[in-house]
Design a protein around this motif. Structure first.
Motif, PDB file in Angstrom:
ATOM      1  N   GLU A 519       0.825  -1.210   0.000  1.00 41.07           N
ATOM      2  CA  GLU A 519       0.000   0.000   0.000  1.00 41.07           C
ATOM      3  C   GLU A 519       0.857   1.258   0.000  1.00 41.07           C
ATOM      4  O   GLU A 519       0.475   2.284  -0.591  1.00 41.07           O
ATOM      5  CB  GLU A 519      -0.938  -0.021   1.201  1.00 41.07           C
ATOM      6  CG  GLU A 519      -2.057  -1.047   1.072  1.00 41.07           C
ATOM      7  CD  GLU A 519      -2.927  -1.133   2.312  1.00 41.07           C
ATOM      8  OE1 GLU A 519      -2.687  -0.336   3.251  1.00 41.07           O
ATOM      9  OE2 GLU A 519      -3.834  -1.978   2.353  1.00 41.07           O
ATOM     10  N   SER A 522       1.768   1.716  -3.439  1.00 40.45           N
ATOM     11  CA  SER A 522       0.596   1.963  -4.282  1.00 40.45           C
ATOM     12  C   SER A 522       0.212   3.432  -4.313  1.00 40.45           C
ATOM     13  O   SER A 522      -0.576   3.843  -5.162  1.00 40.45           O
ATOM     14  CB  SER A 522      -0.588   1.129  -3.792  1.00 40.45           C
ATOM     15  OG  SER A 522      -1.080   1.626  -2.556  1.00 40.45           O
ATOM     16  N   ARG A 523       0.748   4.233  -3.415  1.00 37.26           N
ATOM     17  CA  ARG A 523       0.474   5.672  -3.449  1.00 37.26           C
ATOM     18  C   ARG A 523       1.196   6.365  -4.596  1.00 37.26           C
ATOM     19  O   ARG A 523       0.875   7.499  -4.939  1.00 37.26           O
ATOM     20  CB  ARG A 523       0.874   6.312  -2.118  1.00 37.26           C
ATOM     21  CG  ARG A 523       0.086   5.766  -0.928  1.00 37.26           C
ATOM     22  CD  ARG A 523       0.563   6.335   0.396  1.00 37.26           C
ATOM     23  NE  ARG A 523      -0.159   5.725   1.513  1.00 37.26           N
ATOM     24  CZ  ARG A 523       0.070   6.005   2.799  1.00 37.26           C
ATOM     25  NH1 ARG A 523       1.005   6.894   3.106  1.00 37.26           N
ATOM     26  NH2 ARG A 523      -0.627   5.414   3.746  1.00 37.26           N
ATOM     27  N   SER A 526       0.882   2.124  -9.974  1.00 37.92           N
ATOM     28  CA  SER A 526      -0.276   1.245 -10.205  1.00 37.92           C
ATOM     29  C   SER A 526       0.073  -0.223 -10.018  1.00 37.92           C
ATOM     30  O   SER A 526      -0.797  -1.019  -9.654  1.00 37.92           O
ATOM     31  CB  SER A 526      -0.820   1.453 -11.622  1.00 37.92           C
ATOM     32  OG  SER A 526      -1.401   2.723 -11.760  1.00 37.92           O
ATOM     33  N   ARG A 529      -0.830  -1.554  -6.727  1.00 41.59           N
ATOM     34  CA  ARG A 529      -2.286  -1.522  -6.569  1.00 41.59           C
ATOM     35  C   ARG A 529      -2.926  -2.750  -7.198  1.00 41.59           C
ATOM     36  O   ARG A 529      -3.837  -3.362  -6.638  1.00 41.59           O
ATOM     37  CB  ARG A 529      -2.859  -0.256  -7.224  1.00 41.59           C
ATOM     38  CG  ARG A 529      -2.434   1.046  -6.592  1.00 41.59           C
ATOM     39  CD  ARG A 529      -3.232   2.201  -7.177  1.00 41.59           C
ATOM     40  NE  ARG A 529      -2.690   3.481  -6.735  1.00 41.59           N
ATOM     41  CZ  ARG A 529      -1.965   4.281  -7.482  1.00 41.59           C
ATOM     42  NH1 ARG A 529      -1.689   3.953  -8.722  1.00 41.59           N
ATOM     43  NH2 ARG A 529      -1.518   5.414  -7.012  1.00 41.59           N
ATOM     44  N   GLN A 533      -4.999  -5.901  -5.468  1.00 35.28           N
ATOM     45  CA  GLN A 533      -6.319  -6.327  -5.921  1.00 35.28           C
ATOM     46  C   GLN A 533      -6.332  -7.799  -6.312  1.00 35.28           C
ATOM     47  O   GLN A 533      -7.288  -8.514  -6.034  1.00 35.28           O
ATOM     48  CB  GLN A 533      -6.753  -5.461  -7.103  1.00 35.28           C
ATOM     49  CG  GLN A 533      -8.246  -5.538  -7.400  1.00 35.28           C
ATOM     50  CD  GLN A 533      -9.087  -5.049  -6.229  1.00 35.28           C
ATOM     51  OE1 GLN A 533      -8.875  -3.951  -5.724  1.00 35.28           O
ATOM     52  NE2 GLN A 533     -10.016  -5.867  -5.783  1.00 35.28           N
ATOM     53  N   VAL A 579     -10.415  -0.365  -4.178  1.00 36.20           N
ATOM     54  CA  VAL A 579      -9.068   0.176  -4.050  1.00 36.20           C
ATOM     55  C   VAL A 579      -9.126   1.633  -4.447  1.00 36.20           C
ATOM     56  O   VAL A 579      -9.731   1.984  -5.451  1.00 36.20           O
ATOM     57  CB  VAL A 579      -8.065  -0.574  -4.950  1.00 36.20           C
ATOM     58  CG1 VAL A 579      -6.702   0.076  -4.877  1.00 36.20           C
ATOM     59  CG2 VAL A 579      -7.975  -2.021  -4.501  1.00 36.20           C
ATOM     60  N   GLU A 580      -8.507   2.490  -3.670  1.00 34.78           N
ATOM     61  CA  GLU A 580      -8.567   3.917  -3.905  1.00 34.78           C
ATOM     62  C   GLU A 580      -8.032   4.280  -5.292  1.00 34.78           C
ATOM     63  O   GLU A 580      -7.017   3.760  -5.735  1.00 34.78           O
ATOM     64  CB  GLU A 580      -7.733   4.640  -2.842  1.00 34.78           C
ATOM     65  CG  GLU A 580      -7.830   6.154  -2.928  1.00 34.78           C
ATOM     66  CD  GLU A 580      -6.970   6.815  -1.873  1.00 34.78           C
ATOM     67  OE1 GLU A 580      -6.973   8.043  -1.815  1.00 34.78           O
ATOM     68  OE2 GLU A 580      -6.311   6.085  -1.114  1.00 34.78           O
ATOM     69  N   GLN A 581      -8.787   5.145  -5.970  1.00 34.86           N
ATOM     70  CA  GLN A 581      -8.405   5.715  -7.261  1.00 34.86           C
ATOM     71  C   GLN A 581      -8.437   4.679  -8.388  1.00 34.86           C
ATOM     72  O   GLN A 581      -7.783   4.846  -9.407  1.00 34.86           O
ATOM     73  CB  GLN A 581      -7.016   6.357  -7.208  1.00 34.86           C
ATOM     74  CG  GLN A 581      -6.980   7.589  -6.339  1.00 34.86           C
ATOM     75  CD  GLN A 581      -5.623   8.229  -6.347  1.00 34.86           C
ATOM     76  OE1 GLN A 581      -4.622   7.557  -6.180  1.00 34.86           O
ATOM     77  NE2 GLN A 581      -5.566   9.525  -6.549  1.00 34.86           N
ATOM     78  N   PHE A 582      -9.221   3.613  -8.215  1.00 29.99           N
ATOM     79  CA  PHE A 582      -9.401   2.679  -9.307  1.00 29.99           C
ATOM     80  C   PHE A 582     -10.834   2.788  -9.810  1.00 29.99           C
ATOM     81  O   PHE A 582     -11.742   3.132  -9.061  1.00 29.99           O
ATOM     82  CB  PHE A 582      -9.157   1.241  -8.852  1.00 29.99           C
ATOM     83  CG  PHE A 582      -7.725   0.868  -8.871  1.00 29.99           C
ATOM     84  CD1 PHE A 582      -7.219   0.093  -9.881  1.00 29.99           C
ATOM     85  CD2 PHE A 582      -6.869   1.289  -7.885  1.00 29.99           C
ATOM     86  CE1 PHE A 582      -5.887  -0.270  -9.901  1.00 29.99           C
ATOM     87  CE2 PHE A 582      -5.544   0.935  -7.900  1.00 29.99           C
ATOM     88  CZ  PHE A 582      -5.063   0.159  -8.910  1.00 29.99           C
ATOM     89  N   TYR A 604      -6.142   2.281 -13.531  1.00 32.76           N
ATOM     90  CA  TYR A 604      -5.889   3.447 -12.692  1.00 32.76           C
ATOM     91  C   TYR A 604      -6.332   4.714 -13.400  1.00 32.76           C
ATOM     92  O   TYR A 604      -6.012   4.955 -14.530  1.00 32.76           O
ATOM     93  CB  TYR A 604      -4.403   3.551 -12.368  1.00 32.76           C
ATOM     94  CG  TYR A 604      -4.019   4.780 -11.604  1.00 32.76           C
ATOM     95  CD1 TYR A 604      -3.181   5.726 -12.172  1.00 32.76           C
ATOM     96  CD2 TYR A 604      -4.505   5.003 -10.322  1.00 32.76           C
ATOM     97  CE1 TYR A 604      -2.819   6.850 -11.478  1.00 32.76           C
ATOM     98  CE2 TYR A 604      -4.147   6.132  -9.628  1.00 32.76           C
ATOM     99  CZ  TYR A 604      -3.298   7.050 -10.204  1.00 32.76           C
ATOM    100  OH  TYR A 604      -2.946   8.170  -9.502  1.00 32.76           O
TER     101      TYR A 604
END
Length: 606
Positions: A519, A522-523, A526, A529, A533, A579-582, A604
């Motif tokens: 994580e 992942s900031r 992609s 991320r 997933q 997942v954030e921003q997906f 992404y």
């Protein structure tokens, strides 16, 4: 006729018609000079014609990358007192002394300024101060992950306007995407710029006969690095494949053999320039290694074909030290000898060890691929196991200790490069120890299964020492190692039936640590991320027996193999973990065009 075959000082040619045309006499100095402009000189913009002696402006039109016109204008100034050519390549202002071109031409216009607007990529509107600020952030926070430059040399050439404009644009766009957001560059403009760069270079210079400059090749390396970690899949994989084959076509694998390398002119190139090409080659070697490892496909780079020395100049050195050249051995069982020699050389020790541990990991990847294709790999596995043991013993004392060596004044970045190298070795050991065929020998299977747990626990110990302020400064491909360790630990946890076992608590904590590590990366990227997933959409709670584990390990494939995507994405795709921003897209063929099955995949969205 020139004396002793010398060339004219003015025209650099043996027979000088230009001098006779303007009434000058040829002059010949004692110093021998080679034909052509001095090394490092950029081609000067040619003025095609002058309309007349009264002309004050000459305009030309061209097209930028975004379709807008690029302009060129010629303005008259006072008589010259400076050399023939002056300029600022960043601002696009060039001064041409027409008098230096001869009396006939200078009668038309005694002084001219040639203003050329450089080609612009969509969304790229940084001024000189902003541009340099972002470049400084690249060298501070990203460069050590993909070392292609010597910082002082780069900024010296940049200030002189000698760095390729497209390379500067790529550096800034990649930096803004990784470290952003940036206050003076809107995110949508950054996306527009980086997408136009990726599109414009997708198939450029694919011809093996096309000559590629060092700056152009560096730009392609940067975009391949960014593309794979931000959009992992078939297009990025093919970009790296083309780049690797181009490196072979240029002979970068044979830099020490000028007869086979066309990247540099052996008579003109300095050792510093040749060292820059070595850095570029080892970048390609790394890209080829982890891109093919992630898919479980054969490598393009053949170790036995490499006749390019390891790195001798550190990032901070101006010159290449006069020390013996070292090379990757052809055989993995000789890798420990090279490790001993690298350890004795203080120049870029960690980076060279990184190249050695990558070679070890490549051999482990070959074994994993052989197992996936149902081929016998026992002999190769035994050979690699002995080579790994010898290599570990050839390293300096406490090298495998994941804590930072504060007493030796180990820097933070050196510590994290060392942690990456340790992860390579632990991953190699994990692949070697994966059990195979429980029916053939259950006792041996159990021993291997226990050794795989030990390797995973060692990976967790390394991750526990991670400082996230250095995450942008190391190659995010190490997330693939953490993902495999997370998957194996999960299998171990699901084999424990005793809910009061202390090992169960330890493994739950280990899974949490590895997920948090992914994580963190992942900031910025992609790739982690998608790995998160993939893990969350796999069955991770159902209890397993050893026979189940044997079947799963027997089917193991690397995370970005199309079959892995198919098998994982077909599970529980109607209720994916957020997942954030997906954003959900219905067709995984956006990553793998030939993807055969239903399911989900995430794309992404910046």
């Amino acid at each position: 006729m020139p004396p002793n075959g010398r060339v004219c000082d003015r025209c650099i040619r043996p027979h000088c018609s230009r001098c006779s045309e303007v009434g000058y006499s040829c002059t010949y100095s004692r110093e021998r000079r080679k034909p052509g402009p001095p090394r490092g000189t950029r081609p000067k913009t040619r003025v095609a014609s002058v309309i007349g002696s009264d002309s004050t402006h000459l305009h030309a039109r061209d097209t930028n990358h975004d379709g807008s016109p690029a302009t060129m204008s010629l303005h008259i100034h006072s008589p010259p007192q400076n050399p023939l050519f002056q300029g600022d390549f960043h601002s696009g202002q060039f001064m041409v002394d027409l008098e230096g071109l001869g009396p006939n031409f200078s009668q038309c216009a005694p002084r001219a300024t040639l203003t050329v607007e450089p080609p612009r990529f969509p969304g790229y509107q940084l001024n000189a101060a902003q541009e340099k600020e972002v470049l400084l952030r690249f060298f501070d926070d990203i460069h050590s992950a993909i070392p292609l430059f010597q910082k002082d040399e780069f900024f010296k050439l940049y200030d002189e306007g000698m760095i390729c404009y497209n390379l500067v644009t790529t550096l800034n766009a990649v930096t803004a995407k990784i470290l952003g957001p940036i206050s003076f560059w809107q995110s949508e403009n950054v996306d527009l710029c980086i997408n136009s760069l990726l599109t414009a270079t997708a198939y450029e210079n694919d011809s093996a006969s096309s000559r590629t400059s060092l700056d152009q090749f560096r730009q392609e390396c940067l975009l391949a690095y960014y593309d794979f970690h931000q959009f992992p899949g078939a297009p990025a994989w093919m970009r790296i494949s083309r780049l690797t084959r181009k490196a072979y076509a240029m002979g970068l694998n044979q830099i020490e053999n000028p007869d086979l390398c066309i990247a540099y002119d052996v008579e003109l190139a300095t050792e510093e320039e040749i060292e820059n090409w070595r850095y570029a080659w080892w970048c390609v070697y790394s890209l080829d290694s982890y891109s093919n490892m992630s898919l479980g496909t054969p490598f393009i780079v053949d170790i036995e074909s490499i006749n390019t020395a390891l790195i001798r100049r550190s990032f901070s050195d101006d010159h290449v030290p006069m020390i013996p050249k070292l090379f990757l051995p052809d055989d993995v069982d000789e890798l420990w000898r090279t490790a001993q020699e690298v350890v004795l050389n203080p120049c870029e020790r960690e980076f060279n060890i990184y190249l050695l541990t990558t070679m070890m990991l490549r051999h482990a990847g070959n074994i994993l691929r052989l197992k996936a294709t149902q081929k016998q790999a026992q002999k190769k596995t035994a050979l690699l196991k002995n080579a790994l043991a010898s290599f570990r013993l050839a390293l300096p004392p406490r090298y495998l200790n994941p804590t930072r060596n504060a007493l030796a004044a180990e820097s933070g970045i050196d510590h994290h490069i060392r942690l990456s190298n340790i992860l390579h070795l632990h991953m190699s050991r994990l692949i070697i120890s994966l059990p195979h065929d429980i029916a053939a020998n259950e006792a041996e299977w159990s021993d291997c299964w226990q050794q795989s747990l030990e390797a995973c626990q060692d990976i967790v110990l390394v991750v526990e020492q991670w400082d996230n302020q250095f995450s942008s400064r190391v190659d995010p491909a190490i997330c693939l190692i953490v993902f495999i360790a997370l998957w194996v630990i999960n299998l171990h946890r699901r084999c424990i039936s005793d809910m009061t076992s202390p090992l169960l608590t330890s493994l739950i904590q280990a899974e949490t640590i590895l997920l948090l590590f992914l994580e963190q990366f992942s900031r910025m990227w992609s790739l982690p991320r998608i790995l998160i997933q993939l893990f969350k959409n796999s069955p991770t709670e159902r209890a397993l027996k050893h026979t189940d584990v044997d079947r799963l390990v027997h089917q193991i494939k690397m995370p970005f193999h199309p079959k892995t995507i198919q098998r994982t994405c077909a599970i529980n795709f109607t209720n994916p973990c957020p997942v954030e921003q997906f954003e959900m897209i219905a067709n995984p063929a956006d990553i793998w065009p030939q993807y055969p099955g239903p399911g989900f995949f995430y794309h992404y969205s910046a």
